[in-house]
Design an enzyme around this catalytic site. Structure first.
Site, PDB file in Angstrom:
ATOM      1  N   LYS A 127       0.249   3.285  -3.003  1.00  0.00           N
ATOM      2  CA  LYS A 127      -0.922   4.387  -3.219  1.00  0.00           C
ATOM      3  C   LYS A 127      -0.515   5.794  -3.421  1.00  0.00           C
ATOM      4  CE  LYS A 127      -4.499   1.879  -0.469  1.00  0.00           C
ATOM      5  NZ  LYS A 127      -3.838   0.759   0.048  1.00  0.00           N
TER       6      LYS A 127
ATOM      7  N   SER B 229      -6.076   3.582   4.042  1.00  0.00           N
ATOM      8  CA  SER B 229      -5.443   2.688   3.232  1.00  0.00           C
ATOM      9  C   SER B 229      -6.548   1.585   2.608  1.00  0.00           C
ATOM     10  CB  SER B 229      -4.373   1.847   4.015  1.00  0.00           C
ATOM     11  OG  SER B 229      -3.652   1.215   3.052  1.00  0.00           O
TER      12      SER B 229
ATOM     13  N   SER C 249       0.673  -1.005   0.075  1.00  0.00           N
ATOM     14  CA  SER C 249       0.048   0.077   0.050  1.00  0.00           C
ATOM     15  C   SER C 249       0.746   1.297  -0.170  1.00  0.00           C
ATOM     16  CB  SER C 249      -0.926   0.179   1.176  1.00  0.00           C
ATOM     17  OG  SER C 249      -2.045  -0.893   0.980  1.00  0.00           O
TER      18      SER C 249
ATOM     19  N   ARG D  25       5.046  -0.996  13.129  1.00  0.00           N
ATOM     20  CA  ARG D  25       5.793  -0.483  12.142  1.00  0.00           C
ATOM     21  C   ARG D  25       6.097   1.203  12.664  1.00  0.00           C
ATOM     22  NH1 ARG D  25       2.057  -2.024   7.590  1.00  0.00           N
ATOM     23  NH2 ARG D  25       0.425  -1.657   9.426  1.00  0.00           N
TER      24      ARG D  25
END
Length: 277
Positions: free
Chosen positions: A72, A122, A69, A259
Site C-alpha cells: 500500500k 489497511s 498490504s 506482529r
C-alpha cells in the site's frame, strides 16, 4: 593497450564500497521471542547512525515473499503521481459489498474511504481500485523505475501484490523505506511527503513511528503452507532513525496480532523505542 592503472580502476572504485559496507550483526537471542510467540520469522533493523544491520536469520531476511498490504505504501505513491486520486483525502465511494475478517464484518472497511483512511485501516478494496485506475502499464513503469522487489506484477492489476507474482525481501523492504524517508524515490516530492505523513501510526513526544502491516495468504512457503505476516517501517527518535522489516509465519488468524508487539519489543531492546513505563 590500456595502462595498468586504467585496468585496475573498476576494482579501485568497488573496494571503497566494500570497505564501508554496513556490518550485519546476528541476534540469535531474538529467536526466543519468536519461540515464545509460537512462530518463526525474521527481523531486520538498520540503525542509520551506527550504520549497522541487526538481524535474526539473515537467510530469511534476504528471501522474497509476497508483500501483501505493505505494498500500500508503493500503491499510494503511484495513485498520487498518476492522478488516480487528487490527494490523500479524496473520497472513493464504498461499493456496498460487505467485507469481513474471520467471518465478521469489519466496519472500518465497509464505508467510503480515502488513501489516508485506507492506509490506516489497511482497506484492500480501496487500494485495488486505485491500482485499477493507474492501470497495468503505468504500474509496471513505476515498479521498474523504483526497482521494487522482483518487479513482477503478474497475476492481475488488483491482485499481483496479494496473490500474484510480486515478491520482496525484508532487506529490499528497508531499501525502499530508506529511499522513501529520504525523498529519493522516483516519485514527486509531494507524493513522497504525503505517503510519509499517512504512514505515521504513532506520533509521541519521544518518537515518531511510520509503519505498515501485511498479511499474505498461504505465502509463508513452509511445509504447512501457512500465511505470511509483515510489519515494516521506521522509527524517528532523538535525531536518529531505525528502519525495520519483520515477517513471520501465521498458522492461525490470532497469530496476526503478534506482529506489532513482537517487533516493538525487539526495537525497545535496541533502543529504537523507549521502554514502556
Amino acid at each position: 593497450m590500456k595502462p595498468h592503472w586504467l585496468a585496475a580502476l573498476p576494482l579501485l572504485l568497488i573496494l571503497p564500497l566494500r570497505i564501508h559496507a554496513a556490518a550485519w550483526q546476528e541476534h540469535p537471542e531474538w529467536a526466543k521471542a519468536f519461540a515464545e510467540a509460537n512462530t518463526h520469522g525474521t527481523l531486520l533493523v538498520y540503525d542509520e547512525r551506527a550504520d549497522t544491520w541487526h538481524v535474526l536469520d539473515t537467510e530469511r531476511a534476504k528471501h522474497p515473499y509476497l508483500p501483501a498490504s505493505t505494498f500500500k505504501l508503493f500503491n499510494a505513491l503511484v495513485a498520487l503521481d498518476t492522478a488516480a486520486v487528487k490527494d490523500e483525502y479524496e473520497v472513493i465511494r464504498w461499493d456496498g459489498k460487505v467485507r469481513s475478517i474471520d467471518g465478521k464484518p469489519f466496519a472500518e472497511w465497509n464505508r467510503d474511504q480515502s488513501l489516508a483512511s485506507g492506509m490506516r485501516y489497511s482497506t484492500v478494496w480501496l487500494y485495488q481500485e486505485v491500482a485499477r485506475r493507474a492501470g497495468q502499464e503505468r504500474m509496471q513503469q513505476w515498479i521498474d523505475k523504483a526497482g521494487y522487489g522482483n518487479r513482477d506484477i503478474g497475476g492481475g492489476i488488483d491482485m499481483f501484490w496479494l496473490s500474484g507474482k510480486l515478491r520482496i525481501s525484508a532487506e529490499q523492504q528497508i531499501d525502499f523505506l530508506r529511499r522513501l524517508a529520504d525523498d529519493k524515490l522516483p516519485f514527486s516530492p509531494r507524493a513522497q511527503e504525503t505517503v510519509r505523513r499517512i504512514s505515521i501510526t504513532e506520533s509521541m513526544p519521544a518518537y515518531v513511528l511510520h509503519a505498515k502491516t501485511g498479511w499474505g495468504t498461504h505465502a509463508a512457503q513452509n511445509a504447512a503452507n501457512d500465511d505470511i505476516g509483515w510489519y515494516v517501517g521506521w522509527v524517528e527518535r532523538d535525531g536518529r532513525r531505525w528502519f525495520f522489516a519483520m515477517n513471520l509465519d501465521l498458522s492461525a488468524t490470532s497469530d496476526g496480532a503478534k506482529r506489532v508487539p513482537l517487533t516493538k519489543e525487539l526495537l525497545r531492546q535496541l533502543g529504537a523505542l523507549p521502554r514502556e513505563i
